[in-house]
Design a protein around this motif. Structure first.
Motif, mmCIF file in Angstrom:
data_model
loop_
_atom_site.group_PDB
_atom_site.id
_atom_site.type_symbol
_atom_site.label_atom_id
_atom_site.label_comp_id
_atom_site.label_asym_id
_atom_site.label_seq_id
_atom_site.Cartn_x
_atom_site.Cartn_y
_atom_site.Cartn_z
ATOM 1 N N TYR A 183 46.346 -41.453 -58.518
ATOM 2 C CA TYR A 183 46.823 -42.537 -57.659
ATOM 3 C C TYR A 183 47.983 -43.237 -58.341
ATOM 4 O O TYR A 183 48.191 -43.112 -59.549
ATOM 5 C CB TYR A 183 45.701 -43.538 -57.344
ATOM 6 C CG TYR A 183 45.166 -44.273 -58.544
ATOM 7 C CD1 TYR A 183 45.734 -45.475 -58.974
ATOM 8 C CD2 TYR A 183 44.079 -43.776 -59.261
ATOM 9 C CE1 TYR A 183 45.240 -46.145 -60.080
ATOM 10 C CE2 TYR A 183 43.578 -44.438 -60.362
ATOM 11 C CZ TYR A 183 44.158 -45.622 -60.765
ATOM 12 O OH TYR A 183 43.678 -46.295 -61.863
ATOM 13 N N VAL A 184 48.751 -43.967 -57.568
ATOM 14 C CA VAL A 184 49.768 -44.865 -58.103
ATOM 15 C C VAL A 184 49.464 -46.255 -57.577
ATOM 16 O O VAL A 184 48.834 -46.415 -56.524
ATOM 17 C CB VAL A 184 51.221 -44.441 -57.742
ATOM 18 C CG1 VAL A 184 51.551 -43.097 -58.359
ATOM 19 C CG2 VAL A 184 51.435 -44.417 -56.264
ATOM 20 N N SER A 185 49.881 -47.242 -58.318
ATOM 21 C CA SER A 185 49.700 -48.621 -57.872
ATOM 22 C C SER A 185 50.838 -49.462 -58.417
ATOM 23 O O SER A 185 51.580 -49.039 -59.298
ATOM 24 C CB SER A 185 48.343 -49.190 -58.321
ATOM 25 O OG SER A 185 48.295 -49.329 -59.718
ATOM 26 N N ALA A 186 50.942 -50.654 -57.892
ATOM 27 C CA ALA A 186 51.941 -51.610 -58.373
ATOM 28 C C ALA A 186 51.390 -53.010 -58.192
ATOM 29 O O ALA A 186 50.680 -53.291 -57.220
ATOM 30 C CB ALA A 186 53.252 -51.466 -57.604
ATOM 31 N N THR A 187 51.693 -53.860 -59.157
ATOM 32 C CA THR A 187 51.354 -55.275 -59.044
ATOM 33 C C THR A 187 52.635 -56.088 -59.150
ATOM 34 O O THR A 187 53.622 -55.650 -59.741
ATOM 35 C CB THR A 187 50.372 -55.736 -60.144
ATOM 36 O OG1 THR A 187 50.985 -55.577 -61.425
ATOM 37 C CG2 THR A 187 49.066 -54.966 -60.080
ATOM 38 N N ALA A 188 52.591 -57.267 -58.574
ATOM 39 C CA ALA A 188 53.701 -58.217 -58.667
ATOM 40 C C ALA A 188 53.088 -59.594 -58.855
ATOM 41 O O ALA A 188 52.077 -59.920 -58.221
ATOM 42 C CB ALA A 188 54.562 -58.171 -57.411
ATOM 43 N N GLY A 189 53.679 -60.372 -59.728
ATOM 44 C CA GLY A 189 53.135 -61.702 -59.959
ATOM 45 C C GLY A 189 53.942 -62.483 -60.971
ATOM 46 O O GLY A 189 55.127 -62.228 -61.181
ATOM 47 N N ILE A 190 53.248 -63.402 -61.619
ATOM 48 C CA ILE A 190 53.869 -64.310 -62.580
ATOM 49 C C ILE A 190 53.130 -64.193 -63.912
ATOM 50 O O ILE A 190 51.903 -64.259 -63.945
ATOM 51 C CB ILE A 190 53.772 -65.781 -62.092
ATOM 52 C CG1 ILE A 190 54.430 -65.971 -60.741
ATOM 53 C CG2 ILE A 190 54.336 -66.737 -63.139
ATOM 54 C CD1 ILE A 190 55.929 -65.900 -60.752
#
Length: 181
Positions: free
Chosen positions: A119-126
Motif C-alpha cells: 500500500y501507499v499512504s500520505a499524511t499532511a499536518g503540522i
C-alpha cells in the motif's frame, strides 16, 4: 525595553491541542461545517479496528551530520471510512529535540495487482519541535511550527500488522511497524 525570551510549550501539549483542533467541528457564519477530520464518529467498515499504532526504531539520514541523533517515533491514528485516518505522533527530531506531529492522512491499499499487500499512504499536518538553532532545518518554520507532508510505502503482513517506510522530505527515511486494533 528588551523582549523576554518566550518558553516554548511542551510538544505533547502541542500535539494534544492540534489533534483537538483537527477533530473539532469548524464554525463559520453560525453554521456547523465538516471537521478537518470528517467521519471521526463513523465506524470503519468490515474490520472492527478503530486505531493504528506506529513505532519507528530506525531513521536513516541521506547525509550525515555530526549533530544528528537517532530518531524514535510513536504515533496513534484513528482509522476513518474510505481508508482515511487522523492522528498524532511524538518523536525526538534529528537534533534530539522533543517534537510532535498532528496529521490527517489517506491510504491506498493494493496498489500493485501482483502484490495486494503493498500500500501507499500520505499524511499532511503540522510538526512542532525544530526550535532554536535548528529552526531553519525545516521549511516554513514559524515559532517551531511547520507544515509537513509525509508519503509512505507499506507491506501488510496481516490485517492487523504492517511494516512501513516513511519518506521524510530530502532529509531521511524512517522504518517502522504498525499495529491495528
Amino acid at each position: 525595553m528588551p523582549l523576554k525570551k518566550m518558553q516554548a510549550p511542551h510538544p505533547a501539549l502541542c500535539a494534544a491541542l492540534l489533534c483537538a483542533a483537527l477533530s473539532a467541528p469548524v464554525h463559520a457564519a453560525g453554521f456547523m461545517q465538516e471537521s478537518l477530520c470528517p467521519g471521526l464518529d463513523q465506524p470503519v467498515a468490515g474490520t472492527g479496528q478503530k486505531y493504528e499504532a506506529f513505532f519507528s526504531p530506525y531513521t536513516h539520514h541521506w547525509s550525515q551530520d555530526a549533530e544528528h541523533q537517532q530518531v524514535y517515533a510513536i504515533s496513534l491514528s484513528r482509522l476513518l471510512p474510505n481508508d482515511r485516518f487522523c492522528g498524532f505522533s511524538l518523536f525526538n527530531n534529528s537534533f534530539g529535540q522533543p517534537s510532535a506531529y498532528a496529521f490527517i492522512g489517506k491510504t491506498w491499499p493494493g496498489v500493485l495487482a501482483s502484490y495486494p499487500e503493498v500500500y501507499v499512504s500520505a499524511t499532511a499536518g503540522i510538526i512542532y519541535g525544530y526550535v532554536g538553532k535548528y529552526k531553519n532545518k525545516v521549511p516554513l518554520n514559524v515559532g517551531g511550527f511547520s507544515p509537513v507532508i509525509v508519503p509512505a510505502v507499506g507491506y501488510r503482513i496481516s490485517p492487523s500488522a504492517a511494516v512501513e517506510v516513511q519518506l521524510l522530505g530530502t532529509a531521511a527515511f524512517m522504518l517502522g511497524a504498525t499495529w491495528r486494533f
